[in-house]
Design an enzyme around this catalytic site. Structure first.
Site, short mmCIF file in Angstrom:
data_model
loop_
_atom_site.label_atom_id
_atom_site.label_comp_id
_atom_site.label_asym_id
_atom_site.label_seq_id
_atom_site.Cartn_x
_atom_site.Cartn_y
_atom_site.Cartn_z
N GLN A 161 13.36 21.36 33.35
CA GLN A 161 12.00 20.96 32.72
C GLN A 161 11.16 21.79 33.45
OE1 GLN A 161 13.81 17.72 32.47
NE2 GLN A 161 15.28 18.97 30.88
N ASN A 162 11.47 22.08 34.47
CA ASN A 162 10.22 23.40 35.10
C ASN A 162 9.72 24.02 34.92
OD1 ASN A 162 8.09 24.55 37.28
ND2 ASN A 162 8.55 22.52 38.89
N GLN A 163 9.18 24.63 34.40
CA GLN A 163 8.22 25.77 33.40
C GLN A 163 7.86 26.94 34.28
OE1 GLN A 163 4.67 23.84 31.70
NE2 GLN A 163 6.15 23.38 30.09
#
Length: 163
Positions: free
Chosen positions: A39-41
């Site tokens: 989920q890290n962008q």
């Protein structure tokens, strides 16, 4: 228990910018490279900035970084923690950023992916390294104060030092 940073700095003589995070999440450690939480962008932001497809594996990520002359490392060399949140980091030992900059004088600017890395840098190395410093909004899934589009807009400053 003291935990040591699991990755060396990702940098080479062609790198133009250094992006400093705080400390790898448990997900990043499991993947074996920086910003590995699904989920890290981080990778999504960079892909949008450079109008490319998002790199999916470690090899693609390394190629992407080299192509755009981006170096990665973290401020924390070792710490104690119970979660991956920056607020959970205790008994922090910082990495030797000045030595890295001496070894790689080609770095033109330093960017921080969040306040924790910026605060640690300012506490330990303020006025030691003569490079422009920039805060980037955290790409962490825990940082929800800003949407993806606004993060991309603010991260655009990276391109001033790469192109």
């Amino acid at each position: 228990m003291m935990e040591q940073h699991p990755f060396p700095p990702f940098i080479d003589k062609n790198s133009k910018v250094l992006i400093l995070g705080s400390f790898p999440s448990f997900a990043s450690q499991k993947e074996g490279f920086y910003y590995g939480h699904p989920q890290n962008q981080f990778w999504k932001i960079l892909a949008k900035l450079f109008d490319e497809k998002e790199p999916r594996n470690i090899e693609e990520k390394k190629e992407f970084l080299q192509r755009h002359r981006i170096a990665l490392w973290d401020m924390v060399a070792g710490c104690e923690r119970e979660t991956s949140l920056d607020s959970a980091l205790k008994n922090i030992k910082v990495n030797d950023i000045p030595s890295l900059m001496e070894k790689f004088p080609n770095i033109e600017a330093i960017f921080f992916t969040g306040r924790k890395s910026q605060q640690l840098y300012e506490k330990n190395f303020n006025k030691v390294i003569d490079r422009p410093l920039f805060y980037l909004p955290s790409p962490s899934p825990a940082y929800r104060k800003m949407g993806l589009q606004e993060k991309i807009k603010q991260w655009n400053i990276l391109k001033n030092f790469i192109n």
